[in-house]
Design a protein around this motif. Structure first.
Motif, PDB file in Angstrom:
ATOM      1  N   VAL A 112       0.864  -1.175   0.000  1.00 42.39           N
ATOM      2  CA  VAL A 112       0.000   0.000   0.000  1.00 42.39           C
ATOM      3  C   VAL A 112       0.897   1.221   0.000  1.00 42.39           C
ATOM      4  CG1 VAL A 112      -1.933  -1.098   1.206  1.00 42.39           C
ATOM      5  CG2 VAL A 112      -0.187   0.102   2.521  1.00 42.39           C
ATOM      6  N   VAL A 113       0.300   2.358  -0.334  1.00 40.52           N
ATOM      7  CA  VAL A 113       1.013   3.633  -0.262  1.00 40.52           C
ATOM      8  C   VAL A 113       0.534   4.321   1.002  1.00 40.52           C
ATOM      9  CG1 VAL A 113       1.363   5.865  -1.384  1.00 40.52           C
ATOM     10  CG2 VAL A 113       1.272   3.775  -2.747  1.00 40.52           C
ATOM     11  N   ALA A 114       1.468   4.740   1.841  1.00 48.77           N
ATOM     12  CA  ALA A 114       1.134   5.298   3.157  1.00 48.77           C
ATOM     13  C   ALA A 114       0.144   6.449   3.070  1.00 48.77           C
ATOM     14  CB  ALA A 114       2.400   5.736   3.877  1.00 48.77           C
ATOM     15  N   ASP A 115       0.298   7.308   2.067  1.00 48.39           N
ATOM     16  CA  ASP A 115      -0.566   8.482   1.948  1.00 48.39           C
ATOM     17  C   ASP A 115      -1.932   8.165   1.354  1.00 48.39           C
ATOM     18  OD1 ASP A 115       1.561   9.914   2.932  1.00 48.39           O
ATOM     19  OD2 ASP A 115       2.225  10.600   0.963  1.00 48.39           O
ATOM     20  N   ASP A 116      -2.097   6.966   0.819  1.00 52.11           N
ATOM     21  CA  ASP A 116      -3.353   6.608   0.187  1.00 52.11           C
ATOM     22  C   ASP A 116      -3.713   5.164   0.530  1.00 52.11           C
ATOM     23  OD1 ASP A 116      -5.589   6.238  -1.366  1.00 52.11           O
ATOM     24  OD2 ASP A 116      -4.700   7.058  -3.180  1.00 52.11           O
ATOM     25  N   PRO A 117      -4.354   4.959   1.674  1.00 49.49           N
ATOM     26  CA  PRO A 117      -4.648   3.584   2.095  1.00 49.49           C
ATOM     27  C   PRO A 117      -5.657   2.871   1.209  1.00 49.49           C
ATOM     28  CG  PRO A 117      -5.797   5.151   3.479  1.00 49.49           C
ATOM     29  CD  PRO A 117      -4.899   5.955   2.570  1.00 49.49           C
ATOM     30  N   TYR A 118      -6.205   3.560   0.229  1.00 42.09           N
ATOM     31  CA  TYR A 118      -7.188   2.949  -0.658  1.00 42.09           C
ATOM     32  C   TYR A 118      -6.543   2.116  -1.765  1.00 42.09           C
ATOM     33  CZ  TYR A 118     -10.546   6.184   1.403  1.00 42.09           C
ATOM     34  OH  TYR A 118     -11.351   6.869   2.271  1.00 42.09           O
ATOM     35  N   PHE A 133      -3.303  -3.615  -9.560  1.00 41.32           N
ATOM     36  CA  PHE A 133      -3.469  -2.395  -8.779  1.00 41.32           C
ATOM     37  C   PHE A 133      -4.970  -2.189  -8.658  1.00 41.32           C
ATOM     38  CE2 PHE A 133      -4.924   1.960  -9.219  1.00 41.32           C
ATOM     39  CZ  PHE A 133      -4.391   2.537  -8.084  1.00 41.32           C
ATOM     40  N   GLY A 134      -5.410  -1.840  -7.482  1.00 41.59           N
ATOM     41  CA  GLY A 134      -6.832  -1.589  -7.308  1.00 41.59           C
ATOM     42  C   GLY A 134      -7.141  -1.218  -5.877  1.00 41.59           C
ATOM     43  N   PRO A 135      -8.415  -1.248  -5.546  1.00 33.61           N
ATOM     44  CA  PRO A 135      -8.812  -0.845  -4.196  1.00 33.61           C
ATOM     45  C   PRO A 135      -8.332  -1.847  -3.150  1.00 33.61           C
ATOM     46  CG  PRO A 135     -10.709  -1.569  -5.464  1.00 33.61           C
ATOM     47  CD  PRO A 135      -9.538  -1.577  -6.391  1.00 33.61           C
ATOM     48  N   SER A 136      -7.878  -1.336  -2.035  1.00 33.19           N
ATOM     49  CA  SER A 136      -7.415  -2.200  -0.949  1.00 33.19           C
ATOM     50  C   SER A 136      -8.600  -2.711  -0.138  1.00 33.19           C
ATOM     51  CB  SER A 136      -6.455  -1.439  -0.044  1.00 33.19           C
ATOM     52  OG  SER A 136      -7.145  -0.450   0.688  1.00 33.19           O
ATOM     53  N   PRO A 137      -8.386  -3.825   0.544  1.00 34.35           N
ATOM     54  CA  PRO A 137      -9.421  -4.278   1.477  1.00 34.35           C
ATOM     55  C   PRO A 137      -9.562  -3.217   2.572  1.00 34.35           C
ATOM     56  CG  PRO A 137      -7.710  -5.955   1.149  1.00 34.35           C
ATOM     57  CD  PRO A 137      -7.243  -4.706   0.497  1.00 34.35           C
ATOM     58  N   LEU A 138     -10.756  -2.771   2.811  1.00 31.14           N
ATOM     59  CA  LEU A 138     -10.962  -1.686   3.773  1.00 31.14           C
ATOM     60  C   LEU A 138     -11.465  -2.215   5.112  1.00 31.14           C
ATOM     61  CD1 LEU A 138     -12.713   0.914   1.451  1.00 31.14           C
ATOM     62  CD2 LEU A 138     -10.325   0.878   2.179  1.00 31.14           C
ATOM     63  N   PRO A 139     -11.011  -1.576   6.179  1.00 26.89           N
ATOM     64  CA  PRO A 139     -11.554  -1.951   7.486  1.00 26.89           C
ATOM     65  C   PRO A 139     -13.047  -1.648   7.530  1.00 26.89           C
ATOM     66  CG  PRO A 139      -9.670  -0.462   7.706  1.00 26.89           C
ATOM     67  CD  PRO A 139     -10.008  -0.539   6.257  1.00 26.89           C
ATOM     68  N   PRO A 172     -13.442   7.900  -3.002  1.00 22.73           N
ATOM     69  CA  PRO A 172     -14.326   8.623  -3.931  1.00 22.73           C
ATOM     70  C   PRO A 172     -13.667   8.745  -5.310  1.00 22.73           C
ATOM     71  CG  PRO A 172     -13.299  10.132  -2.376  1.00 22.73           C
ATOM     72  CD  PRO A 172     -12.866   8.755  -1.982  1.00 22.73           C
ATOM     73  N   HIS A 173     -14.477   8.602  -6.341  1.00 28.73           N
ATOM     74  CA  HIS A 173     -13.980   8.720  -7.715  1.00 28.73           C
ATOM     75  C   HIS A 173     -14.816   9.736  -8.481  1.00 28.73           C
ATOM     76  CE1 HIS A 173     -11.098   5.462  -7.645  1.00 28.73           C
ATOM     77  NE2 HIS A 173     -11.993   4.693  -7.051  1.00 28.73           N
ATOM     78  N   ASP A 174     -14.161  10.364  -9.442  1.00 24.22           N
ATOM     79  CA  ASP A 174     -14.832  11.328 -10.308  1.00 24.22           C
ATOM     80  C   ASP A 174     -15.618  10.564 -11.368  1.00 24.22           C
ATOM     81  OD1 ASP A 174     -15.632  13.298 -12.065  1.00 24.22           O
ATOM     82  OD2 ASP A 174     -13.612  14.036 -12.493  1.00 24.22           O
ATOM     83  N   THR A 175     -16.920  10.662 -11.324  1.00 22.95           N
ATOM     84  CA  THR A 175     -17.762   9.991 -12.316  1.00 22.95           C
ATOM     85  C   THR A 175     -18.467  10.987 -13.224  1.00 22.95           C
ATOM     86  OG1 THR A 175     -19.600   9.867 -10.748  1.00 22.95           O
ATOM     87  CG2 THR A 175     -18.123   7.952 -10.860  1.00 22.95           C
ATOM     88  N   GLY A 212      -8.992  -0.130 -15.852  1.00 21.73           N
ATOM     89  CA  GLY A 212     -10.319   0.420 -15.605  1.00 21.73           C
ATOM     90  C   GLY A 212     -10.244   1.896 -15.273  1.00 21.73           C
ATOM     91  N   PHE A 213     -11.133   2.676 -15.876  1.00 21.11           N
ATOM     92  CA  PHE A 213     -11.238   4.112 -15.619  1.00 21.11           C
ATOM     93  C   PHE A 213     -12.700   4.473 -15.383  1.00 21.11           C
ATOM     94  CE2 PHE A 213      -7.327   4.324 -18.255  1.00 21.11           C
ATOM     95  CZ  PHE A 213      -6.538   5.113 -17.439  1.00 21.11           C
ATOM     96  N   THR A 214     -12.916   5.508 -14.578  1.00 21.06           N
ATOM     97  CA  THR A 214     -14.255   6.081 -14.493  1.00 21.06           C
ATOM     98  C   THR A 214     -14.437   6.983 -15.705  1.00 21.06           C
ATOM     99  OG1 THR A 214     -13.616   8.112 -13.339  1.00 21.06           O
ATOM    100  CG2 THR A 214     -14.129   6.172 -11.959  1.00 21.06           C
ATOM    101  N   ARG A 215     -15.677   7.338 -16.002  1.00 21.11           N
ATOM    102  CA  ARG A 215     -15.922   8.253 -17.121  1.00 21.11           C
ATOM    103  C   ARG A 215     -15.367   9.645 -16.837  1.00 21.11           C
ATOM    104  NH1 ARG A 215     -22.495   8.863 -16.744  1.00 21.11           N
ATOM    105  NH2 ARG A 215     -22.529   9.703 -14.646  1.00 21.11           N
ATOM    106  N   GLY A 216     -15.017   9.913 -15.588  1.00 25.11           N
ATOM    107  CA  GLY A 216     -14.359  11.162 -15.219  1.00 25.11           C
ATOM    108  C   GLY A 216     -12.847  11.101 -15.372  1.00 25.11           C
ATOM    109  N   GLY A 217     -12.309   9.909 -15.702  1.00 27.28           N
ATOM    110  CA  GLY A 217     -10.880   9.764 -15.957  1.00 27.28           C
ATOM    111  C   GLY A 217     -10.064   9.232 -14.797  1.00 27.28           C
TER     112      GLY A 217
END
Length: 164
Positions: free
Chosen positions: A46-52, A67-73, A80-83, A145-150
């Motif tokens: 994980v990246v310390a500044d971005d636990p997601y 690469f993708g979303p981490s398992p969240l507590p 949040p993503h730009d859609t 994978g990308f959101t339609r917001g990029g």
């Protein structure tokens, strides 16, 4: 099962290169068999500044498998993503092609496209090696994978996984 910290430096360098930031504070989390190949041992970062954000790295070659979303507590919200409908599917596909070209040596013209989307909000651009079949009947692939917001949602590359 974990490699010594010194042996993980190439993997950490690849995560930093993938993130386009040589100063990313990359943290090793664990070692386990890859979900994409039971004969492959992967490390997870994980990246310390971005636990997601969560990275799977193949210990055989220190390349990023996923690469993708981490398992969240429990109780922690998803990233949040730009859609906002900022990009067309064609523009997003070009972004995916550029992303792959800049980060890998994969020749997309030798692969078969198999793209899709979820609700015309999240788009997944997949190319498969249809000359090989993996144990679940699927094919080795590379996908972005990308959101339609990029926003980048995910990346997976199983093209170098051993066929079981």
């Amino acid at each position: 099962m974990a490699r010594p910290a010194a042996a993980r430096q190439a993997a950490i360098a690849n995560v930093r290169a993938f993130g386009r930031n040589p100063n990313l504070a990359v943290e090793y989390k664990s070692t386990a068999k890859s979900a994409y190949g039971s004969n492959v041992i992967s490390e997870f970062y994980v990246v310390a500044d971005d636990p997601y954000d969560y990275y799977e790295v193949d210990t055989r070659n220190d390349q990023i498998v996923q690469f993708g979303p981490s398992p969240l507590p429990r109780g922690m919200q998803q990233k949040p993503h730009d859609t906002t409908p900022r990009f067309s599917p064609e523009q997003l596909e070009q972004m995916a092609r550029t992303f792959i070209t800049e980060r890998t040596s994969v020749n997309l013209s030798s692969l078969t496209p198999n793209h899709g989307n979820k609700g015309e909000t999240n788009y997944f651009f997949r190319w498969e090696n249809r000359t090989q079949v993996i144990k679940d009947g699927g094919h080795p692939l590379i996908q972005v994978g990308f959101t339609r917001g990029g926003d980048l949602l995910s990346y997976t590359n199983t093209l170098n996984m051993p066929i079981e």
